[in-house]
Design an enzyme around this catalytic site. Structure first.
Site, PDB file in Angstrom:
ATOM      1  N   SER A  24       0.833  -1.211   0.000  1.00 17.65           N
ATOM      2  CA  SER A  24       0.000   0.000   0.000  1.00 17.65           C
ATOM      3  C   SER A  24       0.866   1.259   0.000  1.00 17.65           C
ATOM      4  O   SER A  24       0.610   2.215  -0.739  1.00 17.65           O
ATOM      5  CB  SER A  24      -0.904   0.030   1.238  1.00 17.65           C
ATOM      6  OG  SER A  24      -1.833  -1.015   1.207  1.00 17.65           O
ATOM      7  N   ARG A 126     -13.297  -6.284 -12.172  1.00 18.62           N
ATOM      8  CA  ARG A 126     -13.488  -5.801 -10.795  1.00 18.62           C
ATOM      9  C   ARG A 126     -14.225  -4.466 -10.786  1.00 18.62           C
ATOM     10  O   ARG A 126     -14.131  -3.690 -11.738  1.00 18.62           O
ATOM     11  CB  ARG A 126     -12.133  -5.717 -10.086  1.00 18.62           C
ATOM     12  CG  ARG A 126     -11.555  -7.104  -9.856  1.00 18.62           C
ATOM     13  CD  ARG A 126     -10.133  -7.075  -9.342  1.00 18.62           C
ATOM     14  NE  ARG A 126     -10.059  -6.538  -7.995  1.00 18.62           N
ATOM     15  CZ  ARG A 126      -8.916  -6.335  -7.354  1.00 18.62           C
ATOM     16  NH1 ARG A 126      -7.772  -6.615  -7.936  1.00 18.62           N
ATOM     17  NH2 ARG A 126      -8.922  -5.844  -6.128  1.00 18.62           N
ATOM     18  N   SER A 171     -13.321   1.906   2.627  1.00 19.46           N
ATOM     19  CA  SER A 171     -12.363   1.451   1.619  1.00 19.46           C
ATOM     20  C   SER A 171     -11.259   2.479   1.472  1.00 19.46           C
ATOM     21  O   SER A 171     -11.512   3.624   1.096  1.00 19.46           O
ATOM     22  CB  SER A 171     -13.064   1.241   0.272  1.00 19.46           C
ATOM     23  OG  SER A 171     -12.113   1.180  -0.770  1.00 19.46           O
ATOM     24  N   ASP A 323      -6.965  -8.132   4.033  1.00 21.11           N
ATOM     25  CA  ASP A 323      -6.060  -8.972   3.245  1.00 21.11           C
ATOM     26  C   ASP A 323      -5.577 -10.199   4.015  1.00 21.11           C
ATOM     27  O   ASP A 323      -4.954 -11.089   3.438  1.00 21.11           O
ATOM     28  CB  ASP A 323      -4.854  -8.156   2.771  1.00 21.11           C
ATOM     29  CG  ASP A 323      -5.222  -7.172   1.671  1.00 21.11           C
ATOM     30  OD1 ASP A 323      -6.204  -7.436   0.949  1.00 21.11           O
ATOM     31  OD2 ASP A 323      -4.540  -6.143   1.528  1.00 21.11           O
TER      32      ASP A 323
END
EC number: 2.5.1.19
Length: 436
Positions: A24, A126, A171, A323
């Site tokens: 990230s 997606r 998110s 994750d």
């Protein structure tokens, strides 16, 4: 992806390792460094497919990023907030949803310039509307397949206006896209989330000099004011706790194991796995704590635990361990009692439908898992037998199945094991080192 790995069960893990740089933070260091003024030096960058896709797209936007070499620092020459060029070719984001969603925010306000974003077969299926819709409300002109929800995505850079934006889900990618767009929007842009998500973008923008304020309960309201400039920085990227989680869980559940994972990022929006390990009764300690560029780091020492307790994952903790659900599903198979994962619909639109794939693959070892619309019910105290399993091209599934194989009686095969390179190119070498 056709690489096959063979893994023998019944071995333990011993040793110390460093995990790759945080994925990230690697994406964000590239993007924010590209629109800063002056030079940004990045050390600890994750040399893997997804962040390299971000680097490739930024080069096509005119940013001077040298060839990135594994384990070597490099320096970006930033173009400033208004300096990105209109590319002569399509921006290919590969398999990286982060690349596509963050670039949508970055490019929406680049007035008078046009951009097309695409990805591989998986990425182009997606959902992108969750980013496109809020950007459109700010004045963005964003188009795509299925009413703007699927790539290829076309962006006509336009004048954006600041606004107050509530996001339906917590998110970090949606929030980050809106904040990056906010740098070019008139006035002030405010994002309000239902629960706090990863805050790497806010921390890094602040370190680069953006006028950004975090307020509200649990930091769920982030406000950014446009008009300033970002100044290049030196960034040291910590190890990725999502990559560390495979060793943290492996050392907890594989008998007679002890692993020290050095220099891991301990950002509180990412440490949900530690909360779950606490409730399981895992045996771990955090050593050598420090803070670098606003990000807390430390080393994590984990030893095998006996009689691990079952757990429930639900609600606000989900964004802090989204994750880690695949490897925690493996852990649940070896706890006492029944564990449950709820509110995890988001996993159905990751690189694969991770709920379905993890249930399907772990059942081949003999796991008792029931799939629900928003999660899984996992019976503990499993006795795994060897199996031939498949990553189904998902990096986190590949690595989770590797750890599961260590607890299976006999020798297991993992098909399409090279998927792991998306986030952890040296995973298989590290596994061999720790089990040797």
């Amino acid at each position: 992806m056709n690489n096959i790995r063979t893994i023998k069960g019944g071995v333990n893990l011993k040793g110390k390792i460093k995990v790759p740089g945080d994925k990230s933070i690697s994406h964000r260091a590239l993007i924010i460094g590209s629109i800063a003024e002056g030079e940004t030096t990045i050390e600890g960058f994750l040399y893997s497919e997804d962040p390299l896709s971000t680097a490739d797209c930024l080069r096509k936007l005119g940013v001077n990023i040298p060839e990135i070499k594994k384990d070597k620092p490099f320096t970006i020459s930033g173009l400033g907030i208004n300096g990105l060029k209109e590319p002569k070719e399509i921006l290919n984001c590969g398999n990286s949803g982060t690349t596509m969603r963050l670039l949508m925010g970055l490019l929406a306000g680049q007035e008078g310039k046009n951009f097309i974003l695409t990805g591989d077969i998986s990425l182009n299926e997606r959902p992108m509307g969750r980013v496109g819709k809020p950007l459109s409300l700010m004045g963005g002109k964003i188009f795509g397949r299925e009413k703007g929800n699927k790539a290829p995505i076309s962006i006509n850079g336009n004048k954006l206006k600041g606004c107050v934006m509530g996001t339906p889900v917590a998110s970090a990618q949606v929030k980050s896209a809106i904040l990056l767009a906010g740098l070019k929007a008139s006035g002030t842009t405010s994002v309000i989330e239902p629960a706090s998500s990863r805050d790497h973008t806010e921390r890094m923008l602040k370190a680069f000099g953006a006028d950004i304020t975090i307020r509200g309960e649990f930091g769920r309201n982030v406000v950014i004011k446009s008009g300033g400039s970002l100044i290049g920085q030196k960034i040291l990227i910590p190890g990725d706790i999502s990559s560390a989680s495979f060793w943290m869980i492996a050392a907890s559940i594989v008998p007679n194991s002890e692993v020290l994972i050095q220099n891991v990022g301990l950002n509180p929006t990412r440490t949900g796995i530690l909360n779950i390990m606490n409730s399981m009764g895992c045996n771990y300690e955090i050593l050598d704590k420090s803070t670098i560029a606003g990000e807390p780091i430390g080393s994590i020492k984990v030893k095998t635990s006996n009689n691990l307790k079952s757990f429930i994952i639900e609600g606000d903790i989900l964004p802090k361990l989204i994750d880690e659900i695949p490897i925690l599903t493996v852990a649940a198979c070896f706890c006492n009692g029944v564990s449950e994962i709820k509110d995890a619909q988001e996993l159905r639109v990751k690189e694969t439908d991770r709920l379905k794939v993890m249930a399907r693959q772990l059942q081949k070892f003999g796991a008792e898992i029931t799939e629900k619309e928003d999660g899984l019910i996992i019976n503990g105290q499993s006795k795994f037998h060897s199996a031939e399993v498949d990553s189904e091209t998902d990096h986190r599934v590949a690595m989770s199945l590797a750890i599961a194989s260590l607890l299976a009686k006999g020798t297991s095969k993992i098909m399409r094991a090279d998927a792991a390179s998306v986030s952890y190119p040296t995973f298989w070498e590290e596994l061999a080192k720790l089990t040797n």
